[in-house]
Design a protein around this motif. Structure first.
Motif, mmCIF file in Angstrom:
data_model
loop_
_atom_site.group_PDB
_atom_site.id
_atom_site.type_symbol
_atom_site.label_atom_id
_atom_site.label_comp_id
_atom_site.label_asym_id
_atom_site.label_seq_id
_atom_site.Cartn_x
_atom_site.Cartn_y
_atom_site.Cartn_z
ATOM 1 N N GLY A 39 0.791 -1.222 0.000
ATOM 2 C CA GLY A 39 0.000 0.000 0.000
ATOM 3 C C GLY A 39 0.827 1.278 0.000
ATOM 4 N N THR A 40 2.075 1.201 -0.428
ATOM 5 C CA THR A 40 2.940 2.391 -0.513
ATOM 6 C C THR A 40 3.708 2.334 -1.831
ATOM 7 O OG1 THR A 40 4.884 1.276 0.369
ATOM 8 C CG2 THR A 40 3.424 2.292 1.985
ATOM 9 N N ALA A 41 4.463 3.375 -2.091
ATOM 10 C CA ALA A 41 5.362 3.336 -3.239
ATOM 11 C C ALA A 41 6.393 2.220 -3.012
ATOM 12 C CB ALA A 41 6.067 4.678 -3.392
ATOM 13 N N VAL A 42 6.794 1.542 -4.108
ATOM 14 C CA VAL A 42 7.768 0.454 -3.983
ATOM 15 C C VAL A 42 8.924 0.653 -4.961
ATOM 16 C CG1 VAL A 42 6.075 -1.270 -3.205
ATOM 17 C CG2 VAL A 42 6.538 -1.007 -5.661
ATOM 18 N N ARG A 53 23.176 -2.429 -11.644
ATOM 19 C CA ARG A 53 21.804 -2.741 -12.047
ATOM 20 C C ARG A 53 20.999 -1.473 -12.298
ATOM 21 N NH1 ARG A 53 19.529 -5.938 -7.173
ATOM 22 N NH2 ARG A 53 20.703 -4.282 -6.161
ATOM 23 N N GLY A 54 21.222 -0.468 -11.440
ATOM 24 C CA GLY A 54 20.468 0.772 -11.556
ATOM 25 C C GLY A 54 20.753 1.472 -12.875
ATOM 26 N N LYS A 55 22.064 1.564 -13.213
ATOM 27 C CA LYS A 55 22.462 2.237 -14.450
ATOM 28 C C LYS A 55 21.921 1.501 -15.666
ATOM 29 C CE LYS A 55 26.614 4.104 -12.370
ATOM 30 N NZ LYS A 55 27.959 3.670 -11.984
ATOM 31 N N ALA A 56 21.743 0.162 -15.530
ATOM 32 C CA ALA A 56 21.249 -0.628 -16.662
ATOM 33 C C ALA A 56 19.719 -0.566 -16.771
ATOM 34 C CB ALA A 56 21.711 -2.082 -16.513
ATOM 35 N N GLY A 57 19.080 0.146 -15.860
ATOM 36 C CA GLY A 57 17.621 0.255 -15.908
ATOM 37 C C GLY A 57 16.904 -0.868 -15.172
ATOM 38 N N GLY A 58 17.625 -1.570 -14.322
ATOM 39 C CA GLY A 58 17.039 -2.722 -13.625
ATOM 40 C C GLY A 58 16.479 -2.393 -12.251
ATOM 41 N N VAL A 59 16.509 -1.122 -11.844
ATOM 42 C CA VAL A 59 15.964 -0.724 -10.546
ATOM 43 C C VAL A 59 15.049 0.479 -10.772
ATOM 44 C CG1 VAL A 59 16.508 0.116 -8.218
ATOM 45 C CG2 VAL A 59 18.039 -1.526 -9.334
ATOM 46 N N LYS A 60 13.761 0.327 -10.436
ATOM 47 C CA LYS A 60 12.817 1.417 -10.719
ATOM 48 C C LYS A 60 11.930 1.728 -9.512
ATOM 49 C CE LYS A 60 13.685 1.999 -15.194
ATOM 50 N NZ LYS A 60 14.384 3.176 -15.647
ATOM 51 N N PHE A 61 11.635 3.019 -9.356
ATOM 52 C CA PHE A 61 10.706 3.507 -8.337
ATOM 53 C C PHE A 61 9.298 3.464 -8.918
ATOM 54 C CE2 PHE A 61 8.367 7.181 -6.592
ATOM 55 C CZ PHE A 61 8.386 6.849 -5.242
ATOM 56 N N CYS A 62 8.344 2.912 -8.144
ATOM 57 C CA CYS A 62 6.981 2.768 -8.652
ATOM 58 C C CYS A 62 5.999 3.357 -7.646
ATOM 59 C CB CYS A 62 6.624 1.298 -8.874
ATOM 60 S SG CYS A 62 7.864 0.397 -9.799
ATOM 61 N N ALA A 93 9.537 1.399 -0.721
ATOM 62 C CA ALA A 93 10.504 2.461 -0.993
ATOM 63 C C ALA A 93 10.682 3.312 0.270
ATOM 64 C CB ALA A 93 10.027 3.321 -2.160
ATOM 65 N N ALA A 94 11.919 3.394 0.743
ATOM 66 C CA ALA A 94 12.187 4.162 1.959
ATOM 67 C C ALA A 94 12.367 5.636 1.601
ATOM 68 C CB ALA A 94 13.445 3.631 2.634
ATOM 69 N N ASP A 95 11.928 6.511 2.496
ATOM 70 C CA ASP A 95 12.240 7.940 2.342
ATOM 71 C C ASP A 95 13.695 8.120 2.745
ATOM 72 O OD1 ASP A 95 9.826 8.843 1.456
ATOM 73 O OD2 ASP A 95 9.028 9.217 3.475
ATOM 74 N N ILE A 96 14.473 8.669 1.856
ATOM 75 C CA ILE A 96 15.913 8.720 2.109
ATOM 76 C C ILE A 96 16.369 10.122 2.464
ATOM 77 C CG2 ILE A 96 18.191 8.382 1.056
ATOM 78 C CD1 ILE A 96 16.898 6.071 -0.544
ATOM 79 N N GLY A 97 16.932 10.257 3.687
ATOM 80 C CA GLY A 97 17.498 11.536 4.092
ATOM 81 C C GLY A 97 18.965 11.588 3.742
ATOM 82 N N SER A 98 19.723 10.533 4.128
ATOM 83 C CA SER A 98 21.140 10.482 3.785
ATOM 84 C C SER A 98 21.514 9.038 3.495
ATOM 85 C CB SER A 98 21.986 11.012 4.946
ATOM 86 O OG SER A 98 21.928 10.087 6.024
ATOM 87 N N GLU A 99 22.607 8.862 2.736
ATOM 88 C CA GLU A 99 23.043 7.520 2.343
ATOM 89 C C GLU A 99 24.486 7.290 2.766
ATOM 90 O OE1 GLU A 99 20.596 6.405 -1.611
ATOM 91 O OE2 GLU A 99 22.399 7.584 -1.962
ATOM 92 N N ALA A 100 24.715 6.193 3.501
ATOM 93 C CA ALA A 100 26.076 5.831 3.916
ATOM 94 C C ALA A 100 26.423 4.457 3.356
ATOM 95 C CB ALA A 100 26.170 5.815 5.438
ATOM 96 N N TYR A 101 27.717 4.133 3.421
ATOM 97 C CA TYR A 101 28.209 2.823 2.970
ATOM 98 C C TYR A 101 28.824 2.096 4.153
ATOM 99 C CZ TYR A 101 31.222 -0.689 0.823
ATOM 100 O OH TYR A 101 31.825 -1.878 0.510
ATOM 101 N N VAL A 102 28.462 0.800 4.321
ATOM 102 C CA VAL A 102 29.103 -0.040 5.338
ATOM 103 C C VAL A 102 29.449 -1.371 4.688
ATOM 104 C CG1 VAL A 102 28.839 -1.206 7.553
ATOM 105 C CG2 VAL A 102 27.750 1.004 7.198
ATOM 106 N N GLY A 103 30.711 -1.745 4.713
ATOM 107 C CA GLY A 103 31.115 -3.023 4.117
ATOM 108 C C GLY A 103 32.141 -3.722 4.983
#
Lengths: 379, 290
Positions: A39-42, A53-62, A93-103
């Motif tokens: 019941g939300t955006a996905v 994947r994103g650059k190839a068009g394989g990840v989309k906001f709906c 789909a999460a509302d994104i305030g900031s993005e970090a990397y953890v590996g």
């Protein structure tokens, strides 16, 4: 072994990492139904073993279920770096305030798992490492003690000023570390780790690579292997304890040992040929391995000549000779065979081969040149 | 003369009654290695080939026989424990032949071994040989002959290939060391280069690397700054496709890190000889022994 995003997220969720709800769909109808259920955006995300994947068009906001249907229709079946997309992950789909990397990666130089964290996540982390290395903190972990809370807090504060966020991130890092160790990973990452406008810290994407040497003792992880996303001949080889990588040339190579196999491919190229494959029959060979190796190589119709290059140490060359005899008796070869074989039990091996009408050389350069010439149609 | 092992090496074999362990123990004994003990839990009190006493633990074997070196042929799930058992038993050198040891096991084992001041060679390696003196591992003895060249390699069978070609050309070796191809191993190129530099009988070194990682680049830097003896290098995997794993966990290339071209460039920058194919070692080493 690579895991899909949805598999990595399932594991991370099991260790308590907060992850937006999501499920896998294999048809547009399923994708639509999931979007209706949430019941939300996905986000609709292609599940293939390829980066970008994103650059190839394989990840989309709906925004709507109808949108999810349409985007899933486009993504399912599309090719990303030569791989067909069979599944999509439909996730809130999460509302994104900031993005970090953890590996975490097992680092050869430090001989430890090393955390890499950066507040500049979401984009190509390699680019951050190359251009602004000060934005990445590296932290090696002594596995005998694990990631201590103070260490996790240091990393948390490197990402966030706010103590609540730092604590939440620290907890996620300890959970990620636990999942990394328990699953036998050589790499695990969360990218991006996001902070939502309401102050929640969430893992929006996850990636895990498992050390193949762990699979025997971790059957639950081994069962996650998706053979449909791999080259069938490579799957066949692995199931028979061979390491095989298909290439584009016409000289089929059967070698023992990865280093010698690579050097053999290099030498095929040196003498003007093109290797059809990398194939390592490994140590402790038995005749059955050779039978399987020949079956896999001859299935490739590009192969015009087959080259054996065996230097016996722990591999007994008589095992290899017996394998060649057994395999060719059952299925006579349609292409010429060049055998180079020396080392452990060489005299027995040569006797077996000669008695069965084969000739063998003990010189690598000579054998490679001969195989290259035969592949080109020479005598 | 030699590095790491010589005629005084007294060896205990872990996994002496297994398929590979028993086969290669016989080969080591035929070569002249002093195999003083074997270990197989539950078979203590028996003997191997009617001559070598078997013990239940490495500690028992060492205290009864004075073994100073251990070699491990046990299956991968038991290898990490076997290395730690050996490192805790009083031997100075532990050689682990076993292939397929999980890398996270090695993250535990490595500091354990280092803190005890023990040298570990391997895992996933062919071991080492000092021709005419001793062999520990699986390198075929008949392809080696005593002489002035030190050999160090990340690969198993590729080492045999190059040693074989040197021997056929009449060039002998002080010692040949296979350090193994795993991401975490006990002894690296630099350890071996330093040992060969210190060994008065070694006059030149042959070094075989592979794609993946930066060990060869660091070794080249060591050659440039700390070695007086000539070194000839080779990199396997010049034609490997990027991003694909070629059997060894170590042999991974992604992007520009750890490519053959990068490593060969580092060799050249260090003034080393570069062999384009295994056979080239013969002429390159010959020229440097004059």
């Amino acid at each position: 072994m690579n895991l899909h995003e949805y598999q990595a997220k399932d594991i991370l969720k099991g260790f308590g990492v907060p992850i937006p709800p999501g499920e896998v769909a294999t048809t547009p109808e399923q994708a639509k139904a999931l979007a209706e259920k949430y019941g939300t955006a996905v986000m609709v995300k292609a599940q293939v073993h390829a980066g970008g994947r994103g650059k190839a068009g394989g990840v989309k906001f709906c925004k709507t279920p109808a949108d999810a249907f349409e985007k899933a229709t486009a993504i399912l079946g599309m090719q990303i770096k030569g791989l067909t997309v069979e599944k999509v992950l439909v996730t809130v789909a999460a509302d994104i305030g900031s993005e970090a990397y953890v590996g975490i990666i097992v680092d050869r130089a430090r001989k430890k798992p090393v955390f890499m964290v950066s507040a500049a996540g979401g984009i190509d982390i390699e680019q951050v490492a190359a251009e602004t290395p000060e934005k990445i903190k590296y932290h090696p972990v002594d596995v005998r003690y694990g990631l201590q809370t103070y260490e996790a807090m240091q990393l948390g504060f490197f990402l966030y000023q706010d103590v609540k966020l730092a604590r939440a991130a620290a907890k996620i890092m300890q959970q990620l570390y636990a999942a990394f160790m328990a699953s036998g990973c050589s790499l695990a990452e969360i990218n991006p780790l996001v902070v939502t406008p309401t102050g929640e810290v969430l893992a929006v994407d996850g990636k895990m690579v498992i050390d193949d040497n762990e699979l025997d003792r971790k059957p639950a992880v081994a069962a996650l292997r998706d053979e449909s996303s791999e080259e069938p001949s490579e799957v066949d080889a692995r199931n028979n304890n061979l390491t095989f990588i298909k290439l584009d040339g016409d000289v089929g190579c059967v070698v023992n040992g990865a280093g010698l196999a690579m050097a053999t491919m290099d030498l095929v190229k040196y003498y003007g040929g093109e290797p059809a494959n990398f194939l390592d029959i490994g140590g402790s060979s038995n005749p059955e391995k050779v039978v399987n190796a020949l079956r896999i190589i001859t299935a490739d119709t590009n192969v015009k000549a087959i080259l054996f290059n065996i230097f016996g140490g722990i591999t007994r060359t008589d095992d290899v000779a017996n394998g060649i005899v057994t395999a060719t008796k059952a299925n006579p070869l349609k292409v010429p065979l060049v055998i180079r074989l020396t080392g452990t039990n060489e005299e027995i091996a040569m006797k077996i081969l000669t008695e069965n009408g084969f000739s063998a050389s003990s010189d690598m350069d000579e054998a490679v040149q001969k195989a290259v010439a035969l592949a080109k149609g020479g005598k | 003369m030699s590095v790491f092992i010589n005629k005084d090496t007294k060896l205990v074999v872990q996994g002496i009654t297994g398929r590979d362990g028993s086969f290669h123990t016989k080969q080591m004994m035929e070569y002249g290695t002093q195999v003083v003990a074997g270990v197989t839990p539950g078979k203590g009190g028996q003997t191997f080939e009617s001559t070598v006493p078997i013990y239940n633990t490495v500690a028992d074997a060492v205290s009864a026989t004075g073994a100073n070196t251990a070699v491990i042929y046990v299956p991968p799930p038991f290898a990490a424990d076997a290395i730690m058992e050996a490192a805790d038993s009083g031997v100075q050198l532990v050689v682990c032949i076993t292939e397929g040891v999980p890398v996270l096991d090695m993250t535990k084992v490595y500091p354990f071994v280092k803190e005890r001041g023990i040298r570990l060679i391997g895992p996933n390696c062919p071991g080492l040989i000092s021709p005419g003196e001793s062999k520990v591992g699986i390198i075929p003895g008949r392809i080696c002959t005593p002489g002035p060249v030190g050999v160090v390699s990340r690969s198993g069978t590729l080492t045999y290939e190059i040693v074989y070609q040197l021997t056929r050309a009449g060039i002998g070796q002080t010692s040949c060391v296979g350090i193994g191809g795993d991401p975490i191993n006990g002894t690296n190129f630099i350890d071996c280069l330093a040992a060969f530099e210190a060994d008065p009988h070694t006059k030149a070194v042959a070094m075989m690397g592979e794609i993946g990682g930066t060990d060869e680049q660091e070794a080249a830097d060591f050659v440039k700054h700390h070695m007086t003896k000539p070194v000839v290098g080779f990199i396997a995997g010049q034609t490997a496709p990027p991003g694909r794993r070629m059997g060894h966990a170590g042999a991974i290339i992604s992007g520009s890190a750890g490519t053959a071209a990068e490593k060969i460039e580092a060799f050249e920058a260090a003034g080393m000889g570069v062999a384009k194919r295994p056979l080239d070692f013969v002429e390159l080493i010959k020229a440097r022994l004059k």
